[in-house]
Scaffold this active site. Structure first.
Site, PDB file in Angstrom:
ATOM      1  CD  GLU A  85      -1.342   0.086   3.664  1.00  0.00           C
ATOM      2  OE1 GLU A  85      -2.050   1.101   3.684  1.00  0.00           O
ATOM      3  OE2 GLU A  85      -1.406  -0.820   4.504  1.00  0.00           O
ATOM      4  CB  CYS A 117      -2.603  -3.959   6.410  1.00  0.00           C
ATOM      5  SG  CYS A 117      -2.081  -2.334   6.940  1.00  0.00           S
ATOM      6  CG  HIS A 239      -2.909  -6.226  10.288  1.00  0.00           C
ATOM      7  ND1 HIS A 239      -1.645  -5.957   9.812  1.00  0.00           N
ATOM      8  CD2 HIS A 239      -3.520  -5.022  10.421  1.00  0.00           C
ATOM      9  CE1 HIS A 239      -1.510  -4.650   9.669  1.00  0.00           C
ATOM     10  NE2 HIS A 239      -2.630  -4.061  10.027  1.00  0.00           N
TER      11      HIS A 239
HETATM   12  N1  COA Z   1       1.694   2.792  30.531  1.00  0.00           N
HETATM   13  C1  COA Z   1       1.008   1.726  30.063  1.00  0.00           C
HETATM   14  N2  COA Z   1       0.014   1.835  29.139  1.00  0.00           N
HETATM   15  C2  COA Z   1      -0.295   3.067  28.695  1.00  0.00           C
HETATM   16  C3  COA Z   1       0.387   4.216  29.151  1.00  0.00           C
HETATM   17  C4  COA Z   1       1.416   4.043  30.112  1.00  0.00           C
HETATM   18  N3  COA Z   1       2.126   5.086  30.582  1.00  0.00           N
HETATM   19  N4  COA Z   1      -0.127   5.287  28.516  1.00  0.00           N
HETATM   20  C5  COA Z   1      -1.105   4.828  27.690  1.00  0.00           C
HETATM   21  N5  COA Z   1      -1.207   3.485  27.794  1.00  0.00           N
HETATM   22  C6  COA Z   1      -2.095   2.599  27.070  1.00  0.00           C
HETATM   23  C7  COA Z   1      -3.505   3.157  26.924  1.00  0.00           C
HETATM   24  O1  COA Z   1      -4.295   2.854  28.060  1.00  0.00           O
HETATM   25  C8  COA Z   1      -3.985   2.439  25.684  1.00  0.00           C
HETATM   26  O2  COA Z   1      -4.378   1.124  26.008  1.00  0.00           O
HETATM   27  P1  COA Z   1      -5.717   0.496  25.379  1.00  0.00           P
HETATM   28  O3  COA Z   1      -5.468   0.391  23.899  1.00  0.00           O
HETATM   29  O4  COA Z   1      -5.827  -0.823  26.036  1.00  0.00           O
HETATM   30  O5  COA Z   1      -6.828   1.439  25.684  1.00  0.00           O
HETATM   31  C9  COA Z   1      -2.703   2.329  24.826  1.00  0.00           C
HETATM   32  O6  COA Z   1      -1.614   2.497  25.735  1.00  0.00           O
HETATM   33  C10 COA Z   1      -2.591   3.414  23.770  1.00  0.00           C
HETATM   34  O7  COA Z   1      -2.745   4.651  24.414  1.00  0.00           O
HETATM   35  P2  COA Z   1      -3.642   5.794  23.737  1.00  0.00           P
HETATM   36  O8  COA Z   1      -3.678   6.948  24.654  1.00  0.00           O
HETATM   37  O9  COA Z   1      -4.938   5.224  23.282  1.00  0.00           O
HETATM   38  O10 COA Z   1      -2.692   6.102  22.498  1.00  0.00           O
HETATM   39  P3  COA Z   1      -2.849   7.118  21.318  1.00  0.00           P
HETATM   40  O11 COA Z   1      -3.978   8.047  21.499  1.00  0.00           O
HETATM   41  O12 COA Z   1      -1.507   7.718  21.176  1.00  0.00           O
HETATM   42  O13 COA Z   1      -3.211   6.222  20.018  1.00  0.00           O
HETATM   43  C11 COA Z   1      -3.440   4.505  18.382  1.00  0.00           C
HETATM   44  C12 COA Z   1      -3.108   4.827  19.852  1.00  0.00           C
HETATM   45  C13 COA Z   1      -3.375   3.040  18.127  1.00  0.00           C
HETATM   46  C14 COA Z   1      -4.865   4.973  18.085  1.00  0.00           C
HETATM   47  C15 COA Z   1      -2.421   5.239  17.478  1.00  0.00           C
HETATM   48  O14 COA Z   1      -1.161   4.680  17.685  1.00  0.00           O
HETATM   49  C16 COA Z   1      -2.748   5.216  16.009  1.00  0.00           C
HETATM   50  O15 COA Z   1      -3.497   6.051  15.511  1.00  0.00           O
HETATM   51  N6  COA Z   1      -2.150   4.241  15.274  1.00  0.00           N
HETATM   52  C17 COA Z   1      -2.291   4.131  13.840  1.00  0.00           C
HETATM   53  C18 COA Z   1      -3.562   3.410  13.437  1.00  0.00           C
HETATM   54  C19 COA Z   1      -3.642   2.004  13.907  1.00  0.00           C
HETATM   55  O16 COA Z   1      -2.637   1.412  14.267  1.00  0.00           O
HETATM   56  N7  COA Z   1      -4.878   1.447  13.885  1.00  0.00           N
HETATM   57  C20 COA Z   1      -5.128   0.084  14.339  1.00  0.00           C
HETATM   58  C21 COA Z   1      -6.120  -0.674  13.493  1.00  0.00           C
HETATM   59  S1  COA Z   1      -5.559  -0.957  11.842  1.00  0.00           S
END
Ligand code: COA
Length: 395
Positions: A85, A117, A239
């Site tokens: 992609e 993906c 994935h």
């Molecule tokens: N210690 C331990 N865990 C922690 C933490 C810390 N200090 N701070 C945050 N976390 C955990 C959160 O509780 C969360 O857990 P959960 O998923 O079980 O709720 C996780 O870490 C991620 O934290 P979050 O605040 O939600 O992260 P974010 O807002 O930065 O975004 C994604 C996470 C995945 C949405 C982001 O990385 C993203 O947009 N990724 C690209 C798209 C993607 O991967 N999509 C997936 C489907 S294809």
């Protein structure tokens, strides 16, 4: 005497390659001022592969597929499917460059497939059908991607890069595909990349929800078509846009479809599948096959057991399917080479990562040479009049 009809079709060989450089999440968290445990524990990522200026999806793909061709020869390969992609050309398949770099014979069809993906799994299924039709033929399926999100966005921490090459054949040495596929397609804007952008757009939380809903729907279709109950699967390769997603997904599946998720059962099913993804980052199309490599290399009691695979491509298309691990599979693994691909990457600091990210290929049609940075067997040597020039290195 006619030769005996093969007993199955599937993955005969599996090889992956990654990049020259690596950025650790410890280094990223220093720059971002985040608690590193958000990355290590929260999303399950420890490091991300970062391409050198002379590396891209083509050089990684050729590096991954080269050892497969070396081991099995090219005489029976009649099709090369390139799944990506993050393509380098809107018209020409990246697979044609790989065909040239590997010196494959001209009597081969080469094509590129796209659906976020997911497309390597489409490639694997198409390949299996081709081999079923003519069991003397083999198909090389290559998944290769460099994932890029905007700097300082939530997605940045999930970036990565890798290529996985799968040789699909009759009487496979690793995995025989077995049973139905559970399928699901839905038009959803959770993640996409318009042609004019070099970074993906993503609604992070919505993409997680879309992934989980697609998993449930694909699983239900798999079961409705005669797929085995979850208890018959020794492990499931998901994935992994980030490695905790595998845990999240399996927990969700058990909660929705089995009435509850015992944390130990979740860990048993996915614990061995995340080893490469947490160190390489999101490799988009290759990710689920890196999970399979990690599982096969990490568990020496898989012979005869069924493993599930869940492939998800935002947008979205999903597939749940299963394969039976073949007796003697461990004799055909590439564990040492894979571990070397991970450990020989050179760590960069945040400033160097930023420089690499901001180095874009010129688009003015001029002639440019690129410095040799890669430690891999192929490189992008330059660009001349809009043509990408690839060459082997002395590695
Ligand atoms: N210690 C331990 N865990 C922690 C933490 C810390 N200090 N701070 C945050 N976390 C955990 C959160 O509780 C969360 O857990 P959960 O998923 O079980 O709720 C996780 O870490 C991620 O934290 P979050 O605040 O939600 O992260 P974010 O807002 O930065 O975004 C994604 C996470 C995945 C949405 C982001 O990385 C993203 O947009 N990724 C690209 C798209 C993607 O991967 N999509 C997936 C489907 S294809």
């Amino acid at each position: 005497m006619p030769s005996e009809r093969p007993t199955g079709f599937g993955i005969h060989d599996l090889s992956f390659a990654s990049t020259r450089f690596v950025l650790t999440h410890a280094e990223l968290s220093r720059h971002r001022g985040d608690d590193v445990s958000k990355y290590h524990a929260g999303i399950g990522q420890r490091a991300m592969s970062v391409p050198a200026v002379d590396e891209d999806i083509v050089t990684m793909a050729a590096a991954a597929a080269g050892p497969v061709v070396e081991r099995h020869g090219a005489d029976n390969i009649r099709t090369l499917v390139f799944a990506t992609e993050t393509s380098v050309d809107q018209s020409k398949s990246a697979g044609v460059y790989v065909h040239s770099l590997l010196g494959l014979p001209p009597q081969i069809r080469v094509v590129e497939l796209k659906q976020a993906c997911y497309s390597a799994t489409a490639g694997l299924q198409f390949a299996t059908a081709l081999v079923h039709r003519d069991p003397d033929q083999q198909v090389l399926v290559i998944a290769s991607d460099v994932s890029r999100y905007d700097l300082d966005s939530p997605g940045e921490a999930t970036q990565g890069a890798a290529a996985a090459a799968l040789l699909v054949s009759a009487d496979p040495a690793l995995i025989r595909l077995e049973g139905p596929s559970g399928l699901f397609t839905r038009d959803v804007m959770d993640f996409w990349r318009p042609n004019y952008r070099s970074t993906a757009l993503v609604k992070g939380k919505e993409s997680v929800t879309a992934y989980l809903q697609a998993l449930e729907a694909a699983w239900q279709d798999y079961r409705a078509r005669g797929g085995v109950p979850h208890g018959d699967l020794r492990a499931v390769c998901y994935h992994q846009p980030y490695s905790r997603m595998a845990h999240k997904a399996h927990r969700y599946l058990l909660e929705r479809c089995a009435g509850g998720a015992d944390p130990l059962a979740v860990d048993r099913a996915v614990g061995l599948t995340t080893g490469y993804n947490e160190l390489l980052g999101n490799s988009y199309t290759a990710s689920v096959y890196l999970a399979l490599a990690a599982l096969l290399e990490g568990d020496d009691e898989l012979a005869g057991r069924l493993v599930g695979l869940f492939s998800y491509g935002s947008g979205s298309v999903a597939e749940f399917f299963a394969g039976r691990v073949q007796p003697g599979y461990r004799d055909h693994l590439r564990t040492a080479a894979h571990q070397e691909a991970v450990t020989r990457r050179w760590p960069v600091d945040y400033a160097t990562y930023r420089d690499l990210r901001e180095t874009l290929l010129p688009t003015d049609g001029g002639h440019y040479s690129l410095p040799q940075q890669t430690a891999g067997p192929f490189r992008l040597a330059g660009i001349r009049g809009h043509e990408r020039i690839y060459e082997p290195t002395d590695r």
